[in-house]
Write a protein that holds these residues in place. Structure first.
Motif, PDB file in Angstrom:
ATOM      1  N   TRP A  68       0.836  -1.198   0.000  1.00 19.01           N
ATOM      2  CA  TRP A  68       0.000   0.000   0.000  1.00 19.01           C
ATOM      3  C   TRP A  68       0.871   1.249   0.000  1.00 19.01           C
ATOM      4  CZ3 TRP A  68      -2.736   2.799   4.425  1.00 19.01           C
ATOM      5  CH2 TRP A  68      -3.679   3.704   3.903  1.00 19.01           C
ATOM      6  N   ILE A  69       1.500   1.554   1.122  1.00 15.70           N
ATOM      7  CA  ILE A  69       2.459   2.661   1.140  1.00 15.70           C
ATOM      8  C   ILE A  69       3.720   2.111   1.786  1.00 15.70           C
ATOM      9  CG2 ILE A  69       2.787   5.103   1.652  1.00 15.70           C
ATOM     10  CD1 ILE A  69      -0.100   5.279   2.417  1.00 15.70           C
ATOM     11  N   PRO A  70       4.499   1.324   1.040  1.00 15.68           N
ATOM     12  CA  PRO A  70       5.635   0.624   1.651  1.00 15.68           C
ATOM     13  C   PRO A  70       6.623   1.568   2.316  1.00 15.68           C
ATOM     14  CG  PRO A  70       5.522   0.231  -0.722  1.00 15.68           C
ATOM     15  CD  PRO A  70       4.358   1.062  -0.390  1.00 15.68           C
ATOM     16  N   ALA A  71       6.719   2.797   1.823  1.00 16.76           N
ATOM     17  CA  ALA A  71       7.718   3.715   2.362  1.00 16.76           C
ATOM     18  C   ALA A  71       7.534   3.943   3.852  1.00 16.76           C
ATOM     19  CB  ALA A  71       7.644   5.045   1.617  1.00 16.76           C
ATOM     20  N   VAL A  72       6.318   3.852   4.351  1.00 19.72           N
ATOM     21  CA  VAL A  72       6.095   4.088   5.770  1.00 19.72           C
ATOM     22  C   VAL A  72       5.756   2.794   6.495  1.00 19.72           C
ATOM     23  CG1 VAL A  72       5.380   6.451   5.413  1.00 19.72           C
ATOM     24  CG2 VAL A  72       3.670   4.671   5.361  1.00 19.72           C
ATOM     25  N   ILE A 128     -11.045  -4.411   9.396  1.00 15.59           N
ATOM     26  CA  ILE A 128      -9.822  -3.717   8.969  1.00 15.59           C
ATOM     27  C   ILE A 128      -9.061  -3.239  10.203  1.00 15.59           C
ATOM     28  CG2 ILE A 128      -8.928  -1.693   7.767  1.00 15.59           C
ATOM     29  CD1 ILE A 128     -11.283  -1.931   5.837  1.00 15.59           C
ATOM     30  N   VAL A 140      -7.083   3.589   9.224  1.00 17.81           N
ATOM     31  CA  VAL A 140      -8.082   3.529   8.159  1.00 17.81           C
ATOM     32  C   VAL A 140      -9.355   2.865   8.695  1.00 17.81           C
ATOM     33  CG1 VAL A 140      -8.656   2.524   5.932  1.00 17.81           C
ATOM     34  CG2 VAL A 140      -6.399   3.506   6.307  1.00 17.81           C
ATOM     35  N   GLU A 143     -11.203   5.095  11.208  1.00 19.25           N
ATOM     36  CA  GLU A 143     -12.012   6.149  10.599  1.00 19.25           C
ATOM     37  C   GLU A 143     -13.262   5.570   9.949  1.00 19.25           C
ATOM     38  OE1 GLU A 143     -11.601   9.664  10.412  1.00 19.25           O
ATOM     39  OE2 GLU A 143     -10.427   9.029  12.130  1.00 19.25           O
ATOM     40  N   LEU A 147     -17.164   6.408  10.518  1.00 20.72           N
ATOM     41  CA  LEU A 147     -18.110   6.761   9.453  1.00 20.72           C
ATOM     42  C   LEU A 147     -19.336   5.851   9.496  1.00 20.72           C
ATOM     43  CD1 LEU A 147     -18.789   8.273   6.788  1.00 20.72           C
ATOM     44  CD2 LEU A 147     -17.645   6.410   5.611  1.00 20.72           C
ATOM     45  N   TRP A 178      -8.220  12.992  16.569  1.00 20.87           N
ATOM     46  CA  TRP A 178      -7.136  13.965  16.478  1.00 20.87           C
ATOM     47  C   TRP A 178      -5.960  13.512  17.339  1.00 20.87           C
ATOM     48  CZ3 TRP A 178      -5.359  16.755  20.664  1.00 20.87           C
ATOM     49  CH2 TRP A 178      -4.406  17.706  20.372  1.00 20.87           C
ATOM     50  N   LEU A 181      -4.251  10.617  15.711  1.00 21.49           N
ATOM     51  CA  LEU A 181      -3.460  11.036  14.544  1.00 21.49           C
ATOM     52  C   LEU A 181      -2.119  11.623  14.966  1.00 21.49           C
ATOM     53  CD1 LEU A 181      -5.335  12.934  11.731  1.00 21.49           C
ATOM     54  CD2 LEU A 181      -3.619  11.172  11.544  1.00 21.49           C
ATOM     55  N   MET A 185       1.702  10.345  14.182  1.00 25.04           N
ATOM     56  CA  MET A 185       2.819  11.119  13.622  1.00 25.04           C
ATOM     57  C   MET A 185       4.055  10.998  14.493  1.00 25.04           C
ATOM     58  SD  MET A 185       1.351  14.567  12.247  1.00 25.04           S
ATOM     59  CE  MET A 185      -0.337  14.587  12.015  1.00 25.04           C
ATOM     60  N   PHE A 188       5.584   7.706  13.951  1.00 23.52           N
ATOM     61  CA  PHE A 188       6.338   7.613  12.703  1.00 23.52           C
ATOM     62  C   PHE A 188       7.659   8.364  12.807  1.00 23.52           C
ATOM     63  CE2 PHE A 188       7.486   8.774   8.377  1.00 23.52           C
ATOM     64  CZ  PHE A 188       7.509   7.510   7.822  1.00 23.52           C
ATOM     65  N   MET A 189       7.616   9.529  13.450  1.00 23.23           N
ATOM     66  CA  MET A 189       8.863  10.284  13.577  1.00 23.23           C
ATOM     67  C   MET A 189       9.869   9.551  14.448  1.00 23.23           C
ATOM     68  SD  MET A 189       7.542  14.121  13.975  1.00 23.23           S
ATOM     69  CE  MET A 189       8.857  14.382  15.146  1.00 23.23           C
TER      70      MET A 189
ATOM     71  N   PRO B 399      -9.352   7.991   3.622  1.00 24.93           N
ATOM     72  CA  PRO B 399      -8.506   6.858   3.265  1.00 24.93           C
ATOM     73  C   PRO B 399      -9.133   6.055   2.140  1.00 24.93           C
ATOM     74  CG  PRO B 399      -8.719   7.018   5.614  1.00 24.93           C
ATOM     75  CD  PRO B 399      -9.628   8.044   5.046  1.00 24.93           C
ATOM     76  N   PHE B 400      -8.293   5.455   1.326  1.00 26.00           N
ATOM     77  CA  PHE B 400      -8.695   4.685   0.154  1.00 26.00           C
ATOM     78  C   PHE B 400      -9.121   5.565  -1.008  1.00 26.00           C
ATOM     79  CE2 PHE B 400      -9.338   1.241   3.332  1.00 26.00           C
ATOM     80  CZ  PHE B 400      -8.294   0.468   2.872  1.00 26.00           C
ATOM     81  N   HIS B 426      12.944  18.218  12.101  1.00 23.09           N
ATOM     82  CA  HIS B 426      11.718  17.529  11.716  1.00 23.09           C
ATOM     83  C   HIS B 426      10.941  18.279  10.651  1.00 23.09           C
ATOM     84  CE1 HIS B 426      12.489  14.558  14.606  1.00 23.09           C
ATOM     85  NE2 HIS B 426      12.338  15.350  15.639  1.00 23.09           N
ATOM     86  N   VAL B 436      -3.230  18.685   9.384  1.00 24.46           N
ATOM     87  CA  VAL B 436      -4.091  17.583   9.834  1.00 24.46           C
ATOM     88  C   VAL B 436      -5.351  18.140  10.478  1.00 24.46           C
ATOM     89  CG1 VAL B 436      -4.276  15.680  11.441  1.00 24.46           C
ATOM     90  CG2 VAL B 436      -2.204  15.970  10.104  1.00 24.46           C
ATOM     91  N   VAL B 440      -9.299  17.757   9.171  1.00 25.49           N
ATOM     92  CA  VAL B 440     -10.418  17.273   9.979  1.00 25.49           C
ATOM     93  C   VAL B 440     -11.567  18.274   9.939  1.00 25.49           C
ATOM     94  CG1 VAL B 440     -11.128  16.699  12.309  1.00 25.49           C
ATOM     95  CG2 VAL B 440      -8.925  15.906  11.462  1.00 25.49           C
ATOM     96  N   ILE B 486      -6.350   3.429  -3.834  1.00 26.29           N
ATOM     97  CA  ILE B 486      -6.159   2.047  -3.393  1.00 26.29           C
ATOM     98  C   ILE B 486      -4.792   1.532  -3.829  1.00 26.29           C
ATOM     99  CG2 ILE B 486      -7.068  -0.296  -3.607  1.00 26.29           C
ATOM    100  CD1 ILE B 486      -9.821   0.994  -4.018  1.00 26.29           C
ATOM    101  N   PRO B 488      -1.761   3.365  -5.030  1.00 27.91           N
ATOM    102  CA  PRO B 488      -1.062   4.594  -5.425  1.00 27.91           C
ATOM    103  C   PRO B 488       0.339   4.346  -5.973  1.00 27.91           C
ATOM    104  CG  PRO B 488      -0.966   4.321  -3.070  1.00 27.91           C
ATOM    105  CD  PRO B 488      -1.767   3.158  -3.599  1.00 27.91           C
ATOM    106  N   TRP B 489       0.810   3.116  -5.824  1.00 27.79           N
ATOM    107  CA  TRP B 489       2.232   2.898  -6.023  1.00 27.79           C
ATOM    108  C   TRP B 489       2.740   3.239  -7.428  1.00 27.79           C
ATOM    109  CZ3 TRP B 489       4.819   3.747  -2.250  1.00 27.79           C
ATOM    110  CH2 TRP B 489       6.153   3.385  -2.171  1.00 27.79           C
ATOM    111  N   ARG B 496       8.467  10.043  -8.864  1.00 30.13           N
ATOM    112  CA  ARG B 496       9.839  10.075  -8.356  1.00 30.13           C
ATOM    113  C   ARG B 496      10.815  10.553  -9.425  1.00 30.13           C
ATOM    114  NH1 ARG B 496       9.893   5.544  -4.262  1.00 30.13           N
ATOM    115  NH2 ARG B 496       9.068   6.730  -2.532  1.00 30.13           N
TER     116      ARG B 496
END
Lengths: 626, 501
Positions: A68-72, A128, A140, A143, A147, A178, A181, A185, A188-189, B399-400, B426, B436, B440, B486, B488-489, B496
């Protein structure tokens, strides 16, 4: 079996999509059965895949689905360990029963298929959240749960209260989100990834106990959990959420959404171990929530509101369990609570159904004869939540309290409060039970209560069996449950066990407390005439001590005022109005229309010019141009 | 070089030829859109194809500078550059232009005999927009900017009989001219400070900085600030955004999507070109101000979108907020280019799709689109209603949906590189936190749109069916919004390489 785990998300999702698109064509009972079938299959898959954990032969594993987002470190992958297996079984198991129940309960609703679409969507979101192998995917799910719960709570959106309740749940949850989230962050940092395993394996090596970063992360995670799991001060959405259909209350309040916060904290147990300050805060907030909600529950007259506050109170116990480091105990209470609270809600729904949508307990009573199955199953749930031996609630609540006791020192205060809450719980649940099923009938004229249809009673019976017997899985003599969960909490030290003698003493104390509460309750409410409850305490507790009002006055109203002020001062339309007014004074009424037009553009140009000057000055200062 | 010397300017050439062809066909064969329409479609598709060929050329043979003017002393410099940035931009502009053109098809029918003019203006504007990102020369950037802007002034006022349209065109013209003047002044000051109008190549601004230590940077800084104002105006970043709601509202709905999406693409690409690549040595000076612009845009766009009652104005303010999120990526300097591309290329499709839906709901020649027009859209036209839901969810950053990935990408980028002001490792964390929070807050009005669409319609009248091209445009936009959310890669891999040299 683990090869099919992706179906746990895919099946409910497919059900939601099909019911949404083709629902009208599928028709009334069939779309319900269809939704129920998919969830039942999910349960079977989840159960089958968990067998290895029951036998103690499988190890936790990560099942990679797609990148999905491998970088993170955020792949779409499933972390399949006892904790997620357990939650899967609760969510799909209780979820399936609630689907089954809804087939009868929602009979005749205009948007019948849509209801099942939303229910399926909710289950998919929960899956999920539960199966995520990293914080990003979990978020995900988190959220999506928000919903879909919003959609479900305000399902009857034509009722203004329901629409408002949905909105309130959504907004309050956003506050929690919030926190979550920001925690994400920070995570992740700090760790450079969202992946659970990497984070939990590295955290103890990177940080000592009490490290500031981890304390901040865990406190923020707790803010998120407090939103979803209705803890002080974010619990206010839950009682209002009772405006949704009763199966929704059961689904959201018993098995699923509210436990998401507890689950998330249990998942992050490694981090909470490293942050004793956060754990302390968690424990204290949990205990106080349990106390406050229990006191409020005592005075409620709406049967669903009693259950709502009791849910908040029981969640307090689970949070306390997490806070004292008894993660398995907290999760155990989550499990048993899922059973008996779902049962209570569905039973209450059955009663409400039978009395033509009457929710006021003062207009119930003596339903024992008319609704035997509901009566018996509710009795089991009543004894369970009151902490009566040997029902499930007794074992799990006792486990949490024993853990607090074992920590000793100041934690004993929490133990004592917890015990007090148990007394209050037994009292108000007896009040609910007696006012509903015992005493004299106070029904509205023309109402003849009847037992509910088979689709509604079968879930009651199944949940009733769970309520009675589930606790026996984890007795002090045989900690099957804790052993089952062990692989999920590897690397986390569990609270030391107490001696069997001491445990027995604590258990006896707890049972005595429960019996006292029940006896007081029965003497007071198992009567022909209800006692007078209009005193100052009763009025204040009924109004939940005015917390909502307080929030309204000090948070919502100022927020609205600020928003209005912003809107009126900054909104160009109004700014134009001011310009317009000045222009009118200067030029005179004859050229009014022209003044408006040119004034607007002039004003815009002025802002562009001012902005440009500001930018130049800012750059000059920053770049040392002066 | 494969494809000959024409390849670096193929995008512009195809579009200009297309614009002329449309006008000629209309004269020779008649003004029925069936005659000249295919020519216009071919031109847009051909432009995208030119972009693809450029992309292939850049990835095999590398980037290059072209059309160096000989013999002119101070302008001994290249006029065209072909690199990852310009080639990727060509692809995105071509595709968005094509979809935007399809979305405007109903409007074309409404304006009748004047259709060819409208479409040739769109073709011309696209050529101008690409010039902004495919040149190292500041004056050529300005020329591209003006080519596009003047076309758009006319498009905005194309329905001159409608008061709103004429007024919006005039406003756009006045304020746009002011912004262009400021930009040009910035170019002049930069020239005064560095002695060059070229970002790279011989005797360039980059050379100047590598060989000179600037002790009195005042003029240079003022020049940078004014160029930034010009670009911020074009991408509608606050506080240079006021034109956007008025122009979006006044201009014919069928063409607003095209205008709003393409100008953002080119504006951000030009920002990446001028500041990211050309003024790379001054990066510590300009990223803080970009961060401030980003912050103001996010707050102003989000808060003001909350109080709108007209959907076009709402989307305009949402565009201001989105400009803020994209600027957030650019606070990382040239390292922010991939995130910028991901965001702007997915967002562009959402904008085109969103306005295409509005044009089917309220009429392609409408000015105002009150929120009530969307009431019960899902019931009245399930296709449009659901597609619009996807697009709006994409904008909201659910998301998605692509908007979520774009935001995450942008936020992660902004914290990846140490920030100069306030100095820390940072990056612009405060900006990300603000972003963020604003995301919201922004959910409120996105959900207001969705809620309105799902409510019960006042009258059960079925929506008049949109033409096939418009429906196609909406479907493409929604599919892109969902697909890149879904998976994005592939796009992340592509952007890049979309760097300026």
């Amino acid at each position: 079996m683990t090869d099919f785990l992706w179906l746990l998300v895919a099946l409910p999702l497919a059900g939601a999509a099909l019911n949404l698109i083709l629902g009208k064509r599928i028709g009334e009972p069939r779309s319900g059965w269809f939704g129920f079938g998919l969830i039942a299959i999910s349960f079977v898959i989840g159960f089958g895949a968990s067998l290895g954990f029951f036998a103690g032969t499988s190890n936790p594993q990560t099942i990679y689905l797609f990148s999905w987002i491998p970088a993170v470190g955020a792949d779409a992958a499933i972390l399949w360990d006892p904790l997620s297996a357990l939650l899967t079984m609760i969510v799909t198991g209780v979820g399936a029963l609630i689907h089954l129940y809804s087939i009868g309960y929602m009979h005749g609703d205009d948007r019948y298929p849509r209801f099942f679409a939303f229910l399926n969507l909710f289950i998919a979101s929960m899956m999920i959240l539960v199966l995520a192998s990293n914080f990003a995917v979990m978020f995900v799910g988190w959220e999506l749960v928000g919903l879909s719960s919003y959609l479900l709570i305000s399902f009857w959106f034509t009722k203004p209260e329901a629409a408002a309740a949905g909105k309130k749940a959504f907004v309050v949850n956003r506050i929690g989100d919030w926190g979550f989230l920001v925690a994400l962050m920070l995570i992740f940092m700090t760790f450079g990834t969202f992946d659970f395993r990497t984070i939990f394996e590295n955290a103890p090596a990177m940080f000592g106990v009490g490290a500031g970063t981890i304390t901040a992360i865990t406190l923020l995670l707790f803010v998120g959990a407090a939103g979803k799991s209705a803890q002080i001060p974010l619990y206010v959405w839950l009682p209002d959420a009772m405006e949704g259909p009763t199966p929704v209350s059961a689904l959201i309040h018993a098995a699923t959404m509210v436990t998401a916060g507890v689950f998330m904290m249990a998942r992050s147990a490694v981090l909470f171990e490293l942050a004793p300050v956060s754990a302390g805060v968690v424990a204290v907030v949990g205990t106080l929530t349990a106390l406050l909600a229990a006191v409020i529950a005592v005075a409620q007259t709406d049967i669903k509101r009693v259950l709502a506050y009791s849910t908040i109170s029981q969640l307090g116990y689970m949070v306390l369990g997490i806070g004292v480091g008894a993660y398995a105990a907290g999760v155990f209470h989550l499990t048993t609570h899922a059973m008996f609270k779902a049962l209570l809600f569905l039973g209450a729904g059955s009663v409400i159904h039978a009395l033509a949508n009457q929710q006021d307990m003062r207009k119930m009573g003596a339903l024992r004869k008319a609704m035997p199955i509901t009566f018996i199953t509710m009795a089991a749930a009543w004894l369970a939540i009151s902490g009566m031996f040997p029902f499930s609630g007794f074992w799990s609540k006792d486990e949490v309290l024993a853990a607090a006791f074992a920590r000793g020192g100041a934690w004993l205060i929490l133990y004592v409060i917890g015990l007090g809450v148990a007394l209050i719980t037994a009292f108000y649940m007896t009040r609910l039970f007696a006012m509903t099923f015992l005493g004299s009938s106070r029904w509205d004229e023309g109402v003849t209560p009847h037992e509910s249809p088979r689709t509604m009673t079968v879930p009651l019976v199944v949940l009733g069996l769970g309520t009675v017997f589930l606790g026996l899985f984890n007795t002090p003599a045989r900690h099957a449950f804790e052993h089952f969960l062990e692989p999920a909490f590897s690397g986390v030290e569990q609270v030391e066990g107490l001696s069997i003698g001491l445990i027995s003493t604590l258990a006896v104390v707890a049972v005595i407390v429960a019996i006292v509460g029940i006896i007081i309750g029965l003497r007071r409410y198992n009567t022909e005439v209800l006692p007078d409850e209009t005193g100052a305490f009763w009025r204040r507790a009924l109004a939940a001590f005015g917390v909502d009002d307080l929030y309204g006055r000090f948070l919502v109203a100022p927020g609205k005022a600020v928003a209005d002020w912003w809107a009126s001062v900054v909104d160009p339309k109004v700014v134009d109005g001011a310009v317009h007014g000045i222009a009118k004074g200067a030029i005179g009424g004859g050229e009014r229309a022209r003044a408006v037009q040119s004034g607007q553009v002039r004003w815009y140009a002025a802002v562009v010019a001012i902005g440009a000057v500001a930018l130049v000055v800012f750059l000059l200062v920053l770049g040392g141009g002066f | 070089m494969q494809g000959g010397a024409w390849l670096p300017i193929a995008f512009e050439v195809v579009l200009l030829v297309g614009a002329l062809a449309v006008l000629l066909v209309a004269v020779v064969a008649g003004r029925d859109r069936r005659f000249w329409g295919p020519a216009a479609g071919l031109a847009f598709a051909g432009a995208a194809l030119a972009g693809v060929l450029q992309w292939r050329e850049v990835s095999t043979s590398g980037a290059g500078l072209f059309f160096t003017a000989q013999g002119v002393s101070f302008a001994k410099s290249p006029m065209v550059v072909m690199d990852g940035l310009s080639a990727f931009g060509a692809i995105v502009l071509g595709l968005v232009g094509f979809v935007g053109f399809l979305a405007a098809w109903d409007l074309v029918a409404k304006v009748g005999r004047r259709g060819p003019e409208l479409v040739s203006l769109l073709l011309l504007s696209l050529a101008g927009l690409h010039m902004m990102m495919a040149t190292p020369n500041l004056v050529v950037i300005f020329l591209g900017l003006e080519t596009a802007s003047i076309s758009f002034y006319v498009v905005a006022g194309f329905l001159r009989r409608q008061k709103g349209s004429a007024e919006s065109s005039f406003k756009y013209f006045l304020l746009g001219s002011l912004a262009s003047a400021l930009f040009l002044y910035g170019v002049a000051l930069t020239f005064a400070a560095t002695g060059s109008l070229t970002l790279y190549g011989g005797n360039s601004i980059r050379d100047f900085f590598s060989s000179t230590i600037v002790t009195q940077p005042g003029i240079l800084l003022a020049g940078m600030a004014l160029m930034l104002v010009g670009i911020a105006f074009k991408v509608s970043a606050a506080p240079f955004h006021q034109w956007a709601p008025d122009v979006y509202q006044g201009a014919p709905t069928g063409a607003v999507g095209f205008m709003a999406a393409t100008v953002k693409i080119a504006g951000f690409a030009a920002l990446a070109r001028i500041f990211g690549a050309g003024l790379v040595s001054q990066v510590d000076t300009w990223t803080p101000i970009v961060a401030v612009l980003a912050a103001v845009s996010m707050v102003v766009g989000t808060v003001l979108a909350l109080v709108q009652s007209d959907v076009k104005r709402m989307l305009a303010y949402s565009g201001v907020a989105h400009a803020g999120y994209i600027l957030t990526a650019m606070t990382a300097g040239v390292a922010g280019v991939p995130a910028m591309w991901f965001y702007v290329s997915t967002y562009a499709f959402m904008v085109v799709g969103g306005f295409a839906v509005l044009s089917t709901v309220s009429g392609s020649d409408s000015s105002k689109v009150p929120l009530d027009d969307l009431k019960g859209l899902v019931k009245r036209s399930p296709e449009m209603g659901w597609l619009m839901t996807f697009v709006v969810l994409g904008m909201s950053g659910m998301p998605f949906f692509a908007g979520f990935v774009a935001k995450v990408f942008s936020f992660v980028t902004a914290t990846a590189v140490p920030a100069p002001w306030p100095a820390n490792d940072h990056g612009y964390l405060w900006l990300v936190v603000l972003g963020v929070v604003m995301s919201v807050v922004g959910l409120a009005f996105y959900f207001r749109i969705i809620g309105t669409m799902f409510s019960t319609p006042d009258d059960q009248a079925e929506l008049q069916e949109a033409g096939l091209p418009v429906r196609f445009a909406v479907i493409v936009s929604a599919v892109i919004t969902v697909a890149f959310g879904i998976v994005p890669w592939p796009l992340i891999e592509a952007v890049r390489d979309a760097f300026p040299i």
